[in-house]
Design a protein around this motif. Structure first.
Motif, PDB file in Angstrom:
ATOM      1  N   VAL A 194       0.856  -1.192   0.000  1.00 25.06           N
ATOM      2  CA  VAL A 194       0.000   0.000   0.000  1.00 25.06           C
ATOM      3  C   VAL A 194       0.891   1.241   0.000  1.00 25.06           C
ATOM      4  N   PRO A 195       1.289   1.729  -1.174  1.00 22.95           N
ATOM      5  CA  PRO A 195       2.048   2.984  -1.260  1.00 22.95           C
ATOM      6  C   PRO A 195       1.122   4.182  -1.045  1.00 22.95           C
ATOM      7  N   LEU A 196       1.505   5.073  -0.135  1.00 27.65           N
ATOM      8  CA  LEU A 196       0.692   6.239   0.211  1.00 27.65           C
ATOM      9  C   LEU A 196       1.332   7.502  -0.364  1.00 27.65           C
ATOM     10  N   THR A 197       0.612   8.229  -1.208  1.00 28.60           N
ATOM     11  CA  THR A 197       1.145   9.371  -1.964  1.00 28.60           C
ATOM     12  C   THR A 197       2.616   9.113  -2.325  1.00 28.60           C
ATOM     13  N   PRO A 198       2.862   8.047  -3.093  1.00 30.25           N
ATOM     14  CA  PRO A 198       4.235   7.586  -3.327  1.00 30.25           C
ATOM     15  C   PRO A 198       5.029   8.473  -4.286  1.00 30.25           C
ATOM     16  N   TRP A 199       6.338   8.490  -4.061  1.00 23.78           N
ATOM     17  CA  TRP A 199       7.282   9.222  -4.914  1.00 23.78           C
ATOM     18  C   TRP A 199       8.366   8.257  -5.345  1.00 23.78           C
ATOM     19  N   ASN A 200       8.705   8.283  -6.638  1.00 27.20           N
ATOM     20  CA  ASN A 200       9.807   7.484  -7.144  1.00 27.20           C
ATOM     21  C   ASN A 200      10.174   7.987  -8.534  1.00 27.20           C
ATOM     22  N   THR A 201      11.451   7.917  -8.862  1.00 24.33           N
ATOM     23  CA  THR A 201      11.876   8.300 -10.210  1.00 24.33           C
ATOM     24  C   THR A 201      11.553   7.206 -11.224  1.00 24.33           C
ATOM     25  N   ASP A 202      11.397   5.966 -10.748  1.00 24.15           N
ATOM     26  CA  ASP A 202      10.966   4.866 -11.607  1.00 24.15           C
ATOM     27  C   ASP A 202       9.452   4.959 -11.737  1.00 24.15           C
ATOM     28  N   LYS A 203       8.969   5.088 -12.951  1.00 20.58           N
ATOM     29  CA  LYS A 203       7.528   5.290 -13.165  1.00 20.58           C
ATOM     30  C   LYS A 203       6.785   4.026 -13.573  1.00 20.58           C
ATOM     31  N   THR A 204       7.490   2.947 -13.862  1.00 16.76           N
ATOM     32  CA  THR A 204       6.821   1.740 -14.362  1.00 16.76           C
ATOM     33  C   THR A 204       7.150   0.546 -13.481  1.00 16.76           C
ATOM     34  N   TRP A 205       6.114  -0.264 -13.193  1.00 18.21           N
ATOM     35  CA  TRP A 205       6.246  -1.363 -12.248  1.00 18.21           C
ATOM     36  C   TRP A 205       5.617  -2.658 -12.775  1.00 18.21           C
ATOM     37  N   PRO A 206       5.970  -3.060 -14.000  1.00 21.65           N
ATOM     38  CA  PRO A 206       5.385  -4.285 -14.543  1.00 21.65           C
ATOM     39  C   PRO A 206       5.868  -5.546 -13.847  1.00 21.65           C
ATOM     40  N   GLU A 207       6.959  -5.442 -13.070  1.00 22.49           N
ATOM     41  CA  GLU A 207       7.512  -6.620 -12.389  1.00 22.49           C
ATOM     42  C   GLU A 207       6.735  -6.994 -11.130  1.00 22.49           C
ATOM     43  N   VAL A 208       5.945  -6.063 -10.609  1.00 15.00           N
ATOM     44  CA  VAL A 208       5.266  -6.290  -9.328  1.00 15.00           C
ATOM     45  C   VAL A 208       4.203  -7.378  -9.466  1.00 15.00           C
ATOM     46  N   GLN A 209       4.264  -8.349  -8.567  1.00 16.94           N
ATOM     47  CA  GLN A 209       3.294  -9.441  -8.546  1.00 16.94           C
ATOM     48  C   GLN A 209       2.450  -9.433  -7.274  1.00 16.94           C
ATOM     49  N   THR A 210       2.667  -8.439  -6.435  1.00 14.28           N
ATOM     50  CA  THR A 210       1.975  -8.327  -5.150  1.00 14.28           C
ATOM     51  C   THR A 210       0.718  -7.478  -5.293  1.00 14.28           C
ATOM     52  N   PRO A 211      -0.421  -7.919  -4.777  1.00  7.57           N
ATOM     53  CA  PRO A 211      -1.629  -7.076  -4.803  1.00  7.57           C
ATOM     54  C   PRO A 211      -1.335  -5.698  -4.215  1.00  7.57           C
ATOM     55  N   THR A 212      -1.614  -4.655  -4.995  1.00  5.59           N
ATOM     56  CA  THR A 212      -1.160  -3.311  -4.643  1.00  5.59           C
ATOM     57  C   THR A 212      -2.289  -2.290  -4.718  1.00  5.59           C
ATOM     58  N   LEU A 213      -2.458  -1.552  -3.628  1.00  3.69           N
ATOM     59  CA  LEU A 213      -3.372  -0.417  -3.562  1.00  3.69           C
ATOM     60  C   LEU A 213      -2.530   0.849  -3.501  1.00  3.69           C
ATOM     61  N   ILE A 214      -2.637   1.703  -4.503  1.00  2.00           N
ATOM     62  CA  ILE A 214      -1.890   2.964  -4.527  1.00  2.00           C
ATOM     63  C   ILE A 214      -2.836   4.102  -4.153  1.00  2.00           C
TER      64      ILE A 214
END
Length: 305
Positions: A194-214
């Motif tokens: 659960v990323p909360l108002t997330p910041w990152n220079t990487d904008k793409t996350w196709p590798e993520v396999q974990t259920p994610t609430l942004i």
């Protein structure tokens, strides 16, 4: 028909068994009913063995505290992360719990996310809010430290026997939110992020396999949703259990103090995917509608797994 004629069979009342035989039959019926009842309870427990706490309601998931009394303990700085605070259900009668590590953002300490510790623990999780090794750490480093904190919880902490090491999740604010994506990418076995108002220079996350609430915020000028939360969400695999919640009338710092909307949906997501507790699906599907606190909500429903 004469007055002395017997009543038709359809009008006759069935007679109850009398005496010892009747008592035995009545007892057998009661026992059969109890057996069916207990079997139903056992079947429900077998279907959802990780359920913790009473059946949820809107009031219970919006409450500042859940049904569990909470204890806490302080963790000293380690080589893996900058120390923190562990919040956990005091009772051990329900068995083990899932665990969640939460990281703060750039220049911040654990105090920025500490409100989530007792709130989530009182609903049936072991939670560690961490300090990072440096307040200037970038998201990748914060992701590593979230994983180090989970390893500490499950392997050497004083509450390790209370935790099911197969049921783990991560959260974080700002760069800590970006760190939670990094952690999910690096450890696919995580059950929720659960990323909360997330910041990152990487904008793409196709590798993520974990259920994610942004969780984004419509008034965020530090990590604007157009260049952070939204592209993070859209880059996740389309088949993944994923959701995007954009807070209405909120700023970047909204998740750093008690926030009912953040807590309500974060809790529901963690329960649904760390505990596989489908009782919480009702709060996530159908997708929540726009409201005074929700600018928009996107996701895939119904959830799988």
């Amino acid at each position: 028909m004469s007055a002395s004629a017997p009543a038709p069979e359809s009008a006759a009342r069935p007679r109850r068994p009398r005496g010892r035989l009747g008592a035995l039959l009545a007892t057998a019926a009661v026992l059969a009913g109890l057996t069916t009842s207990f079997t139903g309870v056992a079947d429900a427990a077998a279907a959802n063995p990780y359920e913790r706490g009473p059946a949820p309601t809107t009031a219970s998931i919006e409450a500042a505290r859940g049904s569990y009394a909470v204890s806490q303990t302080t963790v000293a700085r380690t080589s893996g992360f900058g120390g923190g605070t562990v919040y956990y259900p005091t009772s051990t009668s329900d068995g083990t719990f899932g665990a969640v590590a939460i990281a703060p953002g750039f220049t911040a300490s654990q105090s920025a996310v500490s409100w989530l510790g007792p709130r989530l623990a009182s609903q049936g999780f072991v939670v560690i809010t961490i300090d990072t090794l440096s307040t200037l750490d970038q998201p990748a480093a914060r992701g590593d430290q979230l994983l180090a904190a989970l390893d500490y919880l499950t392997q050497s902490s004083s509450v390790r026997t209370r935790i099911d090491s197969t049921r783990l999740g991560v959260m974080g604010h700002s760069m800590g939110g970006g760190g939670s994506l990094e952690a999910a990418k690096d450890r696919p076995s995580l059950q929720a992020a659960v990323p909360l108002t997330p910041w990152n220079t990487d904008k793409t996350w196709p590798e993520v396999q974990t259920p994610t609430l942004i969780v984004g915020a419509d008034g965020d000028t530090v990590a604007p949703v157009s260049s952070h939360a939204e592209p993070f969400y859209t880059s996740l695999p389309s088949a993944l259990n994923r959701a995007y919640l954009e807070l209405n009338g909120a700023t970047h710092s909204a998740p750093t103090s008690s926030n009912t909307t953040v807590a309500k949906y974060s809790l529901s997501w963690l329960k649904r995917f760390i505990d596989n507790d489908t009782r919480y699906e009702q709060f996530l599907c159908p997708l929540p509608a726009a409201s005074a606190t929700i600018e928009e909500y996107r996701g895939n429903c119904p959830h799988t797994g």
